[in-house]
Scaffold this active site. Structure first.
Site, PDB file in Angstrom:
ATOM      1  CB  ALA A   1      -0.889   0.005   1.235  1.00 35.71           C
ATOM      2  CE  LYS A   2       5.439   4.693  -0.171  1.00 37.01           C
ATOM      3  NZ  LYS A   2       6.511   3.830   0.310  1.00 37.01           N
ATOM      4  N   GLY A   3       0.395   5.790   0.776  1.00 39.95           N
ATOM      5  CA  GLY A   3      -0.523   6.911   0.971  1.00 39.95           C
ATOM      6  C   GLY A   3       0.219   8.216   0.766  1.00 39.95           C
TER       7      GLY A   3
END
Lengths: 170, 446
Positions: free
Chosen positions: B130-132
């Protein structure tokens, strides 16, 4: 103000550092400038980071105003990985890493940067009461060609991991 | 009492995404998501990935875009755009950092999320990717503004994060302090004292792991040692050059020195030091520790010759470790690299053209996805300790990191040998195979 006159560069450097202290005071819950200087002398990392950013911001404004060939100025971090940078206990890098995007590289711009760096080092030492640094500014100039072809430091603008932050644009 | 009419007027006056206000924009860059998809497509073809699995991996599993209103210190309300993208949870809860930058965008976050999927798979930790990110200029914001932004963002992505769903961590322009705020917000919103396992990269008193600071450098040193074993080369007969002397470079130098290697050259942005008989790394590190924030140029030059960063890359050494910026080994200097082994401590230090030249010259390259994965492995160990509410000493953390890195290296090495590919190709292929295998074993609920 004529930046080619050393006395003017010295007063610009002093003004830049003072404005950076005010910037820092504002970002740290409106503490006094004296409190900022105390925190800087104690080596507080968060204060030092804000202050260096303030110096970079005001230096960029002056450079952009002085040299019409400059298109934009950015600040970036010189380190291996985001993990490397995200460790709160790491001491801030004492250098301000700037990328100047200019239409062309000129000796006049280099000389301007060197003069300003010398004046900033002197003012930095006087303000914080520390030994003189060798450099405060690490400036990489990229021309239009390097920017368009993403060569040299222009390559950082395609980077997923090292993202220069814009400080000033024409 | 809040004057809503006044606030509404201000909301209109400050449009979303007016972060920088600049007019000039840089020339367009290649879309990072396209690049990631091209890499995936190439691997899929090489390993003959079933079209259905390939199609699944070409799309992020879940994407959340949020508009985050924040009351600034001057009383204005600004609305920031934030992202949390989960590329794959096939192998476990998603894992990935949160970055703050004015130019963060959807495709960049998608690309980084997919890269996390592959990285976690390569080192065999039970996480997806994931990444944000939040589109903001954190250096322009005060401490209080950053805290409000972080807490509001945490509240808005709460529906999709959590210790068994998606565990954020620091990334560009975020740090342990911001992770502490994030962990606190998640805890308060879930009615818990502290949900420390919801976030990694926290300060140690909040459940952060010991050994985290040296983890990436330690991983680099372990991979180097394992490569030397495969070449039947003794550490005491090995010379090493390290470009970049920040946290990763200096930790790797210290550990390789302890293993018996001769670290003959190191550099940072101020330039480098070279001593053919080996630098006194312990003395150098003592100097750096005594002068926090100082650069290598302040180290007395009697212990070596001054060299440039570019000179360092082409020194006659056995191992070259680029631990600084991207794109350092390129088409122009790759033909002059003399090292037989390159260990990529930095992200993307080798361009694709440079990589091809190193490959043709039979220079062994340990790819970044494996070599600098020590950080994410210790993030996993932090999560494990948080879940069991039992904290290990640093020696235990280091032992577990060692096990993970050695095991991962062996898998990548064997795979590459078996398939006749480079370590980079092998690492990506192995990662994609592992994720595809997890999807297959879970069965298709479609």
């Amino acid at each position: 103000m004529d930046p080619s006159r050393p006395s003017d560069v010295v007063s610009v450097a002093e003004a830049v550092l003072d404005r950076a202290v005010e910037f820092c005071a504002q970002k740290l819950n409106h503490i006094t400038p004296e409190a900022v200087i105390d925190l800087l002398r104690q080596g507080d990392h968060s204060t030092y980071r804000y202050w260096l950013y303030g110096v970079a911001k005001y230096v960029s404004e002056h450079l952009g105003a002085w040299d019409e060939s400059i298109t934009a100025i950015y600040i970036y971090e010189y380190d291996a990985t985001p993990e490397d940078l995200s460790l709160a206990e790491a001491a801030p890098d004492p250098l301000i890493h700037l990328i100047i995007w200019a239409q062309r590289k000129t000796a006049a711009l280099n000389s301007l940067i060197e003069g300003l760096d010398r004046a900033l080092i002197q003012a930095h030492s006087e303000l914080l009461g520390t030994h003189q640094l060798k450099y405060l500014l690490d400036v990489q100039v990229v021309d239009d060609q390097e920017m368009n072809n993403r060569r040299g430091y222009g390559a950082l603008f395609s980077s997923l991991h090292h993202r220069p932050l814009p400080l000033w644009k024409r | 009492m809040v004057n809503w009419q006044h606030m509404a007027k201000k909301l209109v006056a400050v449009p979303a995404q007016s972060v920088s206000g600049f007019v000039v924009s840089e020339p367009a860059r290649q879309d990072p998501w396209d690049t990631v998809l091209m890499q995936l497509d190439a691997v899929a073809e090489r390993i003959k990935l079933a079209p259905g699995f390939h199609a699944i991996l070409r799309q992020p599993e879940r994407e959340l875009i949020v508009s985050i209103p924040v009351m600034m210190d001057d009383g204005e309300v600004q609305v920031f755009t934030g992202y949390r993208i989960q590329h794959s949870s096939a192998r476990g809860p998603c894992k990935g950092g949160i970055r703050y930058h004015p130019e963060v965008n959807l495709n960049e976050v998608r690309a980084l999320a997919a890269l996390m999927t592959w990285k976690c798979a390569v080192v065999d930790i039970p996480f997806g990717g994931a990444k944000g990110g939040i589109q903001c200029d954190p250096r322009q914001m005060s401490d209080n503004e950053l805290q409000r932004l972080t807490r509001r963002f945490a509240a808005m992505i709460m529906p999709i994060i959590g210790p068994q769903r998606d565990i954020p961590a620091p990334d560009v322009n975020t740090d342990a302090r911001i992770m502490g705020w994030l962990a606190d917000a998640v805890s308060m919103l879930s009615g818990k004292a502290i949900t420390m396992e919801a976030v990694t990269g926290k300060p140690v008193p909040l459940g952060g792991s010991l050994g985290r600071k040296e983890a990436t450098g330690r991983g680099v040193a372990i991979i180097t040692r394992e490569l030397l074993k495969r070449r039947a080369q003794s550490p005491s007969d090995t010379t090493v050059a390290i470009q970049g002397y920040g946290n990763v470079g200096s930790s790797a130098a210290m550990l390789l020195d302890e293993m018996g290697c001769r670290v003959v050259a190191v550099s940072d942005v101020s330039g480098g030091l070279y001593h053919a008989r080996g630098l006194d790394i312990a003395a150098l590190n003592r100097h750096m520790a005594a002068h926090p924030g100082c650069l290598l140029e302040t180290y007395p030059a009697e212990d070596g010759d001054r060299i440039s960063n570019q000179d360092l890359l082409t020194l006659p050494v056995d191992v070259l470790i680029p631990a600084a910026l991207e794109n350092q080994i390129r088409e122009d200097n790759a033909p002059h690299v003399q090292a037989g082994i390159v260990v990529e401590a930095a992200n993307n230090p080798t361009t694709s053209q440079g990589d091809r030249i190193l490959h043709d010259r039979q220079i062994l390259v340990a790819p970044d996805i494996l070599a600098n994965a020590g950080g994410v492995v210790v993030s996993y160990l932090e999560w494990v300790q948080n879940l069991q509410r039992y904290f290990w000493d640093e020696a235990q953390v280091n032992r577990s990191l060692e096990e993970k890195m050695v095991h991962s290296f062996e898998r990548v090495w064997d795979f590459s040998q078996h398939t006749g590919t480079s370590l980079r190709q092998g690492a990506y292929a192995l990662a994609v195979e592992k994720v595809a295998a997890a999807i297959r074993m879970r069965g298709m609920w479609a």
